[in-house]
Every structure is written in C-alpha cells, then in structure tokens.
Design an enzyme around this catalytic site. Structure first.
Site, mmCIF file in Angstrom:
data_model
loop_
_atom_site.group_PDB
_atom_site.id
_atom_site.type_symbol
_atom_site.label_atom_id
_atom_site.label_comp_id
_atom_site.label_asym_id
_atom_site.label_seq_id
_atom_site.Cartn_x
_atom_site.Cartn_y
_atom_site.Cartn_z
ATOM 1 N N ASP A 1 -34.068 12.414 15.305
ATOM 2 C CA ASP A 1 -34.807 13.646 15.046
ATOM 3 C C ASP A 1 -36.090 13.352 14.268
ATOM 4 O OD1 ASP A 1 -35.076 16.642 14.703
ATOM 5 O OD2 ASP A 1 -34.830 16.063 12.621
ATOM 6 N N ASP A 12 -28.686 17.196 20.775
ATOM 7 C CA ASP A 12 -28.351 16.202 19.746
ATOM 8 C C ASP A 12 -28.211 14.807 20.347
ATOM 9 O OD1 ASP A 12 -28.329 18.252 17.929
ATOM 10 O OD2 ASP A 12 -26.144 18.373 17.770
ATOM 11 N N GLU A 45 -31.584 13.127 20.854
ATOM 12 C CA GLU A 45 -32.089 12.600 19.582
ATOM 13 C C GLU A 45 -31.350 11.323 19.195
ATOM 14 O OE1 GLU A 45 -33.568 16.756 17.460
ATOM 15 O OE2 GLU A 45 -31.554 15.993 17.040
ATOM 16 N N GLU A 75 -28.397 10.721 15.488
ATOM 17 C CA GLU A 75 -29.096 11.981 15.739
ATOM 18 C C GLU A 75 -30.077 12.276 14.606
ATOM 19 O OE1 GLU A 75 -28.180 16.631 15.067
ATOM 20 O OE2 GLU A 75 -26.484 15.337 15.568
#
Length: 226
Positions: free
Chosen positions: A45, A114, A117, A41
């Site tokens: 991101d 999440d 990502e 994650e």
C-alpha cells in the site's frame, strides 16, 4: 513448486518470482491462518501510493498538491484495485480459509484489492523499487493515461451534493419519471431538481443509479460547475 494456475498468474502479472513462496504468501488471506499477506499488504500500500504519486508529479507539472492527492486517491482506491485484480483473474488463485471460501471471498472487492497490494509488496522485497515501479506503472498505464489535472475523483452526484451544501441550499432531489422495458432490460428515466436552477435535468440509463449520475452531470453543466 507452483501449480499451472499460479504460473499463468505470473504471466499475467508480467513478473516471475524467484522465490515462489512469496507469491503464495501474497495470495494468502488472514482467514487461512497466522501466516498471511497482511504485512505485505501494508508494505505494498505504501509503495503503491509512492509510485503513483511520483508518476502523477512527473506527468502533471502544473497540478496543485490538492489535485495530485485527489487523483492519486482515485487511482489507488479499493474499487480500482479490485478491477485490476479481476483483470489478472486473481480470485482463482487466492488462498482462503474454509469459511471465507464458502462465503464468496474469492470475489470480494476488499480481499482482491488487498491481494494486489500484497503482490506489490512481495515484488518490491524480491526485486527492489525500480522493477516494482516498472510493473506497477505498466498495470496502471491505461488509467494514468486517462487522467488530467481536472479529472474529478468524485461522481457527479457527490459533486452536486457538495456544491449545494457549500451554497447552503437543499440537497438535490431525484425523481423516477419513467420506467420502461421489461425484466432485465428495464430502463430508468430520472429527473434531477435543485433550488439554484429553474429547469430540471433528465437522463435515462439501464439502472437507477447510473441515470441519477447522468442527470446530476447535466445539472452540473447547467450550473456551469466544472
């Protein structure tokens, strides 16, 4: 070997993992154990922000830095990622701990966002930036195509409130003028009043929040605020 539901998820993503354990890891919430998607994650991101930032830079050559940052924030925010996850039907594929599963974790926006990502991070690790970029831009194409440099990342209520604060004026007042309909079919009429405008604005919608936003948008227009 992934089950049929994970193979179908790969079809919706438009990407098949050669190492399917990476997809499973990307879908594993920390509530399930120490081996989870938090590191993926984190990576995803960063990659998502870069890819969307690069896309906006190329699409909007006249946009200023502040506009680009605002638009990127709008596209990569949690609400948008959660919507994308629902389009992929990601919730049914999440691997959660028993407590998170019972408390509705499969439909929780933060967990869904999440996981998107994490999947981006997993694709990047397996196939590199170019293919990862191609997938991300395909997923976000409808949202990117709707944007321009003047697109606001904030809803009308927030923009109106910030404007009134910048002018050292009282905050907008919203009043329920009328509630019509019955039960689930109710409609709300909201009046918006601000100190800088002689006339109020009114809007009607199926819920109070939406009516307030529409009334605020009308007030912004009346005050000639872009």
């Amino acid at each position: 070997m992934l089950t049929l539901k994970y193979q179908r998820l790969e079809q919706r993503l438009g990407y098949s993992f050669s190492d399917q354990r990476q997809l499973q890891l990307a879908l594993t919430h920390r509530s399930h154990g120490a081996s989870n998607n938090e590191r993926l994650e984190f990576l995803g991101d960063s990659i998502l922000n870069f890819i969307i930032g690069e896309a906006l830079f190329k699409r909007l050559p006249d946009a200023r830095e502040g506009q680009l940052s605002r638009l990127r924030s709008q596209i990569v925010k949690g609400d948008t990622l959660a919507l994308l996850a629902r389009e992929f039907e990601l919730g049914d594929c999440l691997i959660l701990g028993e407590g998170e599963l019972k408390s509705g974790g499969k439909s929780r926006d933060s967990i869904l966002a999440d996981s998107v990502e994490a999947i981006i991070g997993a694709i990047y690790l397996e196939s590199g930036l170019d293919l990862c970029r191609e997938r991300v831009l395909t997923w976000f194409a409808p949202r990117l195509n709707e944007l321009s440099a003047n697109t606001s990342a904030k809803d009308p209520k927030s923009r109106l409130q910030e404007y009134m604060q910048s002018q050292r004026q009282p905050l907008p007042e919203y009043t329920v003028v009328e509630v019509g309909g019955e039960g689930h079919a109710q409609v709300f009429t909201i009046e918006c009043r601000v100190a800088l405008a002689k006339q109020t604005t009114r809007a009607t919608a199926s819920n109070r929040r939406e009516a307030e936003k529409q009334a605020a948008a009308l007030m912004l227009s009346q005050l000639k605020i872009d």
